[in-house]
Design an enzyme around this catalytic site. Structure first.
Site, short mmCIF file in Angstrom:
data_model
loop_
_atom_site.label_atom_id
_atom_site.label_comp_id
_atom_site.label_asym_id
_atom_site.label_seq_id
_atom_site.Cartn_x
_atom_site.Cartn_y
_atom_site.Cartn_z
CB SER A 1 51.76 48.25 33.82
OG SER A 1 51.32 47.07 33.20
CD GLU B 1 52.79 32.01 18.80
OE1 GLU B 1 53.21 32.63 17.81
OE2 GLU B 1 51.60 31.99 19.13
CG HIS C 1 54.03 43.14 33.51
ND1 HIS C 1 53.76 43.18 34.86
CD2 HIS C 1 53.24 44.09 32.94
CE1 HIS C 1 52.81 44.11 35.09
NE2 HIS C 1 52.50 44.68 33.94
#
Lengths: 280, 280
Positions: free
Chosen positions: A133, A151, A175
């Site tokens: 991560s 977006e 992720h």
């Protein structure tokens, strides 16, 4: 499965790696760190709860049978000068960077002697280095510090800054499919077209066993965004929130066992499963 | 802006098009339908609230100054045989398919004489045809009926069925960046590699003015997934929930004014803004 003679062992993990069942990725790291000879440093500095994160990984590596484990619980920059840590690092065979906030991790470790030693040892193949991560994001030189989702690709969708530069010429996002990050990775590579975008899903990692080549290990996929033949972009003409145009990107979706060569920009398929060969 | 002599006018809209302010996309449809000469049929059959949806668009096209508007409120298949609808269709210049559920829309309209007439008229350039969200999905022959998000591309992530086949050889996905649908579009094209994947963001559309060529209109981006040079996939070897490998896909992110030729698989950049030319 592991090859002790490999030159480097750098694992960039997309977060949320399995810590309970097969632990495939953590076991891969552990094996590359020397298995029962492993002497592991855990750096939980990205986290706001470093004690909890440190303990969690310590228990896992203990269960796997590590020879020695030390948590490098660095919460202030000058703690990285602690001679005990430097002493542990001398015989260390694996360093693990936990998740949290990549900006915090960077601000605590960048340009410290400790980090310089870790980077050098990783590059020389003396240690296995893994980051998950936030610990994955920080591996690149041009680092995604944060951003949005939902977006169309646009400049304001991603915040870029400097990372620890363990693996050059890539931009890592983690992720990846899980958190809808394609648009932000596309926005990132639009402004760093010399970099290859690497989107890593949860419980999935890229295992670098050579400087410019990695193999995928884990449950999900790794998405490569290769901009080397990009023929057009409006990136430097439009406003920060205007949608980007990007023509002729190449993408590869890699799954377990597939490899990628960052020098030649070529993916290599996993050796075929003999069973599936029979079926097809 | 509009070119009345164009052969076809098919608008595939990614959903959530602006209905209040500039109404750029709806105005583009309206202009292509003949502006003050427009005779518009609204088909709200995808929706569970067809009366509300129908009224909503009726008010908009009234405000724009349509010459005639008729809501084709088809809730049962045999209602499509209503002679009044066929009569309206004779002088009709524009047909608008609202959002809702693409399976519902398909089951009510597929293989009806009414739909055959609409498709033919659209192909011959006699009417402008627009579909938003569910009305967009149904435009392709191989249609995404539904699916999930937040996972690595895999077969179970997308439900494929048959659409109305207005534009062949494409697979449309809508609300694209907005709802994290890259993985499901990749999963779809993996099993229909002859089709070009087209992911359309909200308030954005592809305007086909020729059979195999479209231009992007609107606020967001259109993502093209071109599989014509895909060199490898494990799609037919793995289980339904296993992650897919897909090598050598080409993608293009198009924004307002950019075009794409489905025959040559080539994007064409929007004519450059003279102002931005000065700045660069």
């Amino acid at each position: 499965m592991t090859s002790p003679q490999t030159k480097t062992s750098i694992l960039i993990i997309g977060g949320a790696e399995d810590k309970v069942h097969g632990r495939e990725i953590l076991q891969t790291f552990f094996n590359h760190a020397g298995s029962s000879d492993a002497q592991v440093a855990i750096i939980p500095s990205a986290s706001r709860e470093p004690a909890i994160q440190g303990d969690r990984y310590q228990k896992i590596f203990e269960e796997m049978g590590a020879k020695a484990i030390r948590i490098f619980d660095i919460r202030e920059r000058d703690q990285s000068e602690n001679p005990e840590l430097h002493s542990f690092l001398e015989d260390c065979t694996g360093v693990f960077l936990t998740g949290g906030d990549q900006l915090r991790l960077y601000s605590l470790l960048a340009d410290t002697t400790l980090m310089d030693k870790i980077r050098l040892a990783a590059r020389q193949g003396k240690i296995a280095l893994a980051g998950t991560s936030a610990g994955a994001a920080v591996m690149s030189h041009n680092m995604i510090a944060g951003g949005g989702s939902g977006e169309s690709p646009n400049r304001s969708l991603v915040d870029m800054t400097t990372g620890l530069g363990i693996v050059p010429d890539i931009i890592v996002d983690q992720h990846f499919c899980n958190r809808n990050r394609m648009a932000r990775l596309l926005s990132a590579v639009a402004y760093y077209p010399g970099c290859t975008g690497i989107g890593i899903d949860e419980d999935t990692c890229t295992l670098f066993e050579a400087e410019k080549r990695f193999r995928v290990v884990g449950k999900g996929s790794v998405t490569i965004v290769d901009t080397s033949r990009m023929s057009h972009t409006n990136a430097h003409e439009v406003g920060a929130t205007d949608p980007l145009s990007l023509f002729n990107l190449k993408i590869h979706v890699l799954s377990h066992g597939d490899s990628y060569n960052l020098r030649s920009h070529r993916p290599i398929a996993a050796p075929r499963n003999p069973l599936s060969k029979e079926l097809s």
